[in-house]
Scaffold this motif. Structure first.
Motif, PDB file in Angstrom:
ATOM      1  N   PRO A 110      36.984 -16.289 -29.520  1.00 31.33           N
ATOM      2  CA  PRO A 110      37.011 -17.749 -29.385  1.00 31.33           C
ATOM      3  C   PRO A 110      37.526 -18.421 -30.663  1.00 31.33           C
ATOM      4  O   PRO A 110      37.256 -17.960 -31.782  1.00 31.33           O
ATOM      5  CB  PRO A 110      35.549 -18.108 -29.110  1.00 31.33           C
ATOM      6  N   ASP A 111      38.253 -19.503 -30.490  1.00 30.76           N
ATOM      7  CA  ASP A 111      38.818 -20.203 -31.652  1.00 30.76           C
ATOM      8  C   ASP A 111      37.736 -20.770 -32.559  1.00 30.76           C
ATOM      9  O   ASP A 111      37.951 -20.905 -33.770  1.00 30.76           O
ATOM     10  CB  ASP A 111      39.752 -21.321 -31.181  1.00 30.76           C
ATOM     11  N   ASP A 112      36.581 -21.098 -31.993  1.00 29.81           N
ATOM     12  CA  ASP A 112      35.508 -21.632 -32.837  1.00 29.81           C
ATOM     13  C   ASP A 112      34.598 -20.537 -33.382  1.00 29.81           C
ATOM     14  O   ASP A 112      33.634 -20.806 -34.098  1.00 29.81           O
ATOM     15  CB  ASP A 112      34.671 -22.656 -32.066  1.00 29.81           C
ATOM     16  N   GLY A 113      34.912 -19.279 -33.020  1.00 31.90           N
ATOM     17  CA  GLY A 113      34.141 -18.150 -33.541  1.00 31.90           C
ATOM     18  C   GLY A 113      32.792 -17.958 -32.895  1.00 31.90           C
ATOM     19  O   GLY A 113      32.065 -17.033 -33.261  1.00 31.90           O
ATOM     20  N   SER A 129      41.657 -17.308 -38.136  1.00 30.08           N
ATOM     21  CA  SER A 129      41.829 -18.754 -37.967  1.00 30.08           C
ATOM     22  C   SER A 129      42.804 -19.010 -36.826  1.00 30.08           C
ATOM     23  O   SER A 129      43.855 -18.363 -36.753  1.00 30.08           O
ATOM     24  CB  SER A 129      42.363 -19.371 -39.260  1.00 30.08           C
ATOM     25  N   PRO A 130      42.501 -19.952 -35.926  1.00 32.11           N
ATOM     26  CA  PRO A 130      43.440 -20.268 -34.837  1.00 32.11           C
ATOM     27  C   PRO A 130      44.730 -20.905 -35.341  1.00 32.11           C
ATOM     28  O   PRO A 130      45.708 -20.991 -34.594  1.00 32.11           O
ATOM     29  CB  PRO A 130      42.634 -21.229 -33.951  1.00 32.11           C
ATOM     30  N   ARG A 131      44.733 -21.337 -36.591  1.00 32.26           N
ATOM     31  CA  ARG A 131      45.941 -21.961 -37.152  1.00 32.26           C
ATOM     32  C   ARG A 131      46.817 -20.961 -37.899  1.00 32.26           C
ATOM     33  O   ARG A 131      47.875 -21.337 -38.405  1.00 32.26           O
ATOM     34  CB  ARG A 131      45.530 -23.093 -38.092  1.00 32.26           C
ATOM     35  N   ALA A 132      46.386 -19.703 -37.970  1.00 30.89           N
ATOM     36  CA  ALA A 132      47.168 -18.682 -38.675  1.00 30.89           C
ATOM     37  C   ALA A 132      47.646 -17.648 -37.655  1.00 30.89           C
ATOM     38  O   ALA A 132      46.847 -16.829 -37.179  1.00 30.89           O
ATOM     39  CB  ALA A 132      46.338 -18.027 -39.773  1.00 30.89           C
ATOM     40  N   PRO A 133      48.914 -17.656 -37.284  1.00 31.96           N
ATOM     41  CA  PRO A 133      49.394 -16.786 -36.204  1.00 31.96           C
ATOM     42  C   PRO A 133      49.480 -15.308 -36.569  1.00 31.96           C
ATOM     43  O   PRO A 133      49.735 -14.490 -35.695  1.00 31.96           O
ATOM     44  CB  PRO A 133      50.786 -17.353 -35.901  1.00 31.96           C
ATOM     45  N   ARG A 201      43.841 -18.806 -29.124  1.00 33.16           N
ATOM     46  CA  ARG A 201      45.013 -19.661 -29.066  1.00 33.16           C
ATOM     47  C   ARG A 201      46.278 -18.881 -29.422  1.00 33.16           C
ATOM     48  O   ARG A 201      47.303 -18.969 -28.746  1.00 33.16           O
ATOM     49  CB  ARG A 201      44.855 -20.849 -30.011  1.00 33.16           C
ATOM     50  N   VAL A 202      46.214 -18.078 -30.475  1.00 35.84           N
ATOM     51  CA  VAL A 202      47.383 -17.324 -30.937  1.00 35.84           C
ATOM     52  C   VAL A 202      47.785 -16.274 -29.917  1.00 35.84           C
ATOM     53  O   VAL A 202      48.957 -16.142 -29.564  1.00 35.84           O
ATOM     54  CB  VAL A 202      47.097 -16.685 -32.304  1.00 35.84           C
ATOM     55  N   LEU A 203      46.809 -15.500 -29.435  1.00 38.18           N
ATOM     56  CA  LEU A 203      47.119 -14.433 -28.489  1.00 38.18           C
ATOM     57  C   LEU A 203      47.620 -15.003 -27.160  1.00 38.18           C
ATOM     58  O   LEU A 203      48.533 -14.454 -26.536  1.00 38.18           O
ATOM     59  CB  LEU A 203      45.882 -13.567 -28.260  1.00 38.18           C
TER      60      LEU A 203
END
Length: 787
Positions: A110-113, A129-133, A201-203
């Protein structure tokens, strides 16, 4: 101090060698209970703690693609406490320092961990981090096997695109306590298969799964019906390419852990029983001889008013002392061996709190069982002491009656040297004791055979799997099924000599109310790189139509060759009847096989393959692996050489530890049986042997008469032990999970020779110890009249 207690101490001092050998056997029995039991308890406790802390799911399901709002409908199913959706995918990995490409199984977090189920446990580092691909977590198995740590990078092909990934954490998951390879390879290979976690989000962006999922984990409410929940989940997921949901007991990692626990329980039941049986037997013959030699003392004690109960408890004290000494040595020995065995599981099972502990309850059980075995062994001697009338005890025992040898009584003319005739006659005088001694020696050899046969089976498994069945230099799995022409692309790679495609189709196979989820593998009829072979190594041809099932799966489904089963094609949501053409008795797993074109016709998707087995030109491995490493359609590539090296390295520590422990335990039994037998014979025949010395017999000739009996017992017991060991091996094999493993009971000539050598060495050690006492025999003292 009471008079009987002083007598007990004096007798123990005089019989210290015999008491110590019995205590050593008891110690081995206690150690076996403690070692196996504590190892099993440690693994189970660490598993349960990890499962509870990580909220391990009860039900799992995979599908092709479903919109995220469907998760709400899953949570509304009666009996579902919570459900969490994920994205899962395969990737090809390029690991620094690893020549072969590795296979990665990538799972979203999950993006929020804040995961609701299957919470990822961070060993070190931080969450992605969801902002680091480019950030990933890697499983600890994979990290340790390849020397990876936080801050390192590795290359990956994600959905056909190359990317450099940066490791920000090393983690564990209850779903991957044991890493099970996906797509290629038959065995765990931590160097070439790893678990990775990426931001949801990244995956999702990499695989076009934004707002969607292809995997779901479900926790059940208390009292919920597992079957009903699975049926409702299946109905919801069916339109989205969903395969049948499956319970935790069928989850690959959990199934492997449970299989190991069952094996520990099998070993922990058989081995201690052998030691405690021998300890009871030794105590019985030692106390029986003690009662026989102390007839007059027992009669005097009864004449002075000691009751039968008091005298019985006095002789039971010898057993209590042996058990106490054995427990004092066996408990720490068992804890040490258990710690060594638990450490063997640390690289195999990744559990955060896997530490060895020995519970007080287990120690109490071990001591209690040992005391019960000793009491049963002493029972006959105690009853004889209690039942001896004082008047009878004051008379010396009747002398032995001369009788011809059994063969002579049967009419056979036996020409034996006088010494051999004396040995045979003494064995015949006490046939039950001789038989029991033979069985004791046999138990020592049996423990060696039963303790080491598993490694003979592993040796056969290596030969069968890597030289008979899997003959490909490299096995390749595609990300998704591809047209059959993809095999020509692989054939064009430099260094590739021959290509044999295969198709792998996940199915739910049903026969009446029984069902299992398996993978049916389609192979070419004339395949030579991946063949069908049974437990004996016999090659089976692929039938042109119909399904080949492994014997274990057929037994689970209660079907036979010629029966019709129903295959639910999980990729397409369709079902087809198919005839079971043949059964195959394989060693590992529950599998199904079909001819490649017949399987494609059954599925109804044309000429499609899931991967291929490759044979390489000499020296062509490096070039082929370099080409496969960045091939956009390849999800994984496993070399036979790499799998074999990893497998042998994984079991080498277990082989060494088990060999040392089993050898020590077997030697203790053999020395205990033979030493006690010789010491009792010496006490019974002291006057006779001293008389022979007076008559001119040399020390060597007298020793030959005494130790010849033990040599005869050893010569009879060791071969019998090989047969008993084979029987124990069969009992232990029954404790293995019949679905996961079908281990033939294979014992090599090397194991038999080793068992005989250990028992023979123990006999020599026991003989030397008794020879010292014989050489120091005071002939004048021994020849004094007892009256």
């Amino acid at each position: 101090m009471r008079a009987l207690n002083r007598k007990l101490l004096r007798d123990l001092q005089r019989m210290r060698g015999q008491v110590l050998t019995i205590a050593a056997v008891v110690a081995c029995g206690v150690a076996a209970v403690v070692a196996m039991g504590s190892t099993m308890e440690s693994v189970e406790r660490a598993r349960d703690e990890f499962y509870e802390r990580s909220r391990f799911a009860d039900v799992f399901a995979s599908l092709e693609r479903a919109p995220e709002p469907l998760a709400g409908r899953i949570r509304e199913i009666a009996g579902v406490a919570t459900a969490e959706t994920r994205i899962e995918a395969s990737a090809l990995l390029e690991v620094p320092g690893l020549a072969e490409p590795a296979t990665g199984f990538v799972q979203s977090v999950p993006d929020d961990g804040a995961a609701a189920l299957n919470v990822t446990y961070l060993r070190r580092g931080r969450m992605v981090s969801p902002r680091a691909p480019d950030e990933v977590l890697v499983g600890e198995h994979f990290a340790l096997a390849n020397g990876l740590d936080v801050g390192d990078t590795l290359g990956a092909v994600l959905n056909g695109r190359w990317q450099t990934l940066r490791i920000v954490g090393v983690a564990l998951s209850p779903e991957f306590v044991h890493d099970v390879p996906q797509g290629v390879g038959q065995f765990g290979d931590s160097r070439h298969f790893g678990i990775l976690w990426m931001s949801r989000r990244v995956l999702g962006a990499r695989y076009g799964m934004e707002g969607a999922f292809n995997s779901v984990a479900i926790a059940l409410a208390p009292g919920a019906s597992e079957d009903e929940v699975i049926a409702r989940v299946d109905a919801l997921l069916a339109p989205y390419g969903g395969g049948r949901a499956y319970p935790r007991r069928d989850q690959a990692s959990h199934q492997t852990v449970m299989g190991e626990i069952r094996q520990l329980r099998a070993f922990g039941t058989v081995m201690p029983a052998v030691f405690l049986l021998v300890a009871g037997f030794l105590l019985q013959i030692v106390l029986s001889r003690l009662v026989a030699t102390q007839r007059q003392e027992i009669a005097v004690l009864k004449a002075f008013g000691y009751t039968d109960r008091t005298i019985g408890l006095h002789f039971l004290g010898y057993g209590i002392v042996a058990v106490a000494l054995g427990a004092a040595g066996g408990v720490p020995l068992g804890a040490w061996v258990g710690s060594a065995y638990t450490s063997l599981y640390e690289p195999y099972f990744r559990l955060p709190e896997l530490r060895h502990e020995t519970s007080i309850v287990l120690v109490a059980i071990a001591i209690g069982v040992s005391a019960a075995a000793a009491a049963l062994g002493a029972l006959r001697a105690i009853r004889a002491a209690a039942a001896l009338p004082p008047a009878e005890g004051m008379r010396p025992p009747s002398p032995a009656v001369f009788r011809p040898l059994l063969l002579e009584r049967l009419g056979w003319r036996v020409r034996l040297p006088s010494s051999a005739r004396m040995i045979a006659r003494n064995l015949e005088r006490r046939p039950l004791r001789a038989i029991a001694s033979v069985l004791g020696v046999a138990m020592a050899a049996a423990i060696l055979v039963a303790g080491m046969f598993a490694f003979d089976v592993v040796g056969w498994l290596i030969h069968l799997q890597f030289r008979v069945v899997d003959r490909a230099d490299i096995s390749v799995a595609f990300v998704q099924p591809r047209p059959a022409r993809a095999a020509h692309e692989l054939a064009a790679i430099a260094g590739v000599r021959h290509v044999e495609p295969y198709r792998a189709v996940p199915v739910r196979i049903r026969a009446g109310h029984r069902s299992r989820q398996i993978v049916v593998t389609g192979l070419e009829a004339d395949a030579t790189l991946r063949r069908l072979a049974d437990l004996d190594g016999h090659i089976h041809t692929m039938p042109p139509s119909g399904l080949v099932l492994t014997t274990s799966l057929a037994q689970t489904l209660d079907v036979a060759a010629g029966d019709t089963v129903r295959l639910e094609i999980l990729e397409r949501g369709t079902a087809r009847p198919v005839v079971v053409a043949a059964l195959l008795d394989e060693m590992v797993g529950i599998n199904g096989y079909m001819e490649l074109h017949a399987l494609n016709r059954l599925v109804g998707e044309g000429a499609v393959i899931s991967g291929a087995h490759l044979a390489l030109e000499p020296g062509g491995e490096a070039a082929a692996l370099a080409a496969l490493r960045r091939h956009p359609g390849v999800a994984g590539a496993a070399t036979r050489r790499g799998q074999l090296e990893n497998f042998e390295q994984a079991i080498s520590g277990a082989i060494l530890t088990t060999t040392l422990v089993v050898t020590l335990l077997a030697a203790v039994i053999a020395v205990g049986v033979l030493y006690n037998g010789a010491r009792i014979a010496l006490s019974e025949r002291g006057r006779e042997l001293a008389s022979l010395r007076v008559l001119g017999f040399t020390r060597r000739e007298v020793a030959a008469l005494l130790l010849g009996e033990q040599a005869a017992i050893d010569a009879a017991g060791a071969p019998l032990g090989l047969l008993l060991g084979l029987g124990l091996a069969h009992l232990i094999a029954l404790g293995f999970d019949a679905e996961l493993y079908r281990f033939p009971v294979i014992v090599s000539a090397r194991t038999y020779i080793y068992a005989m050598a250990v028992v023979a060495t123990a006999a020599v050690v026991a003989g030397l110890a008794v020879r010292r006492r014989l050489d120091g025999l005071d002939m004048i003292e021994v020849l004094k009249s007892r009256e």
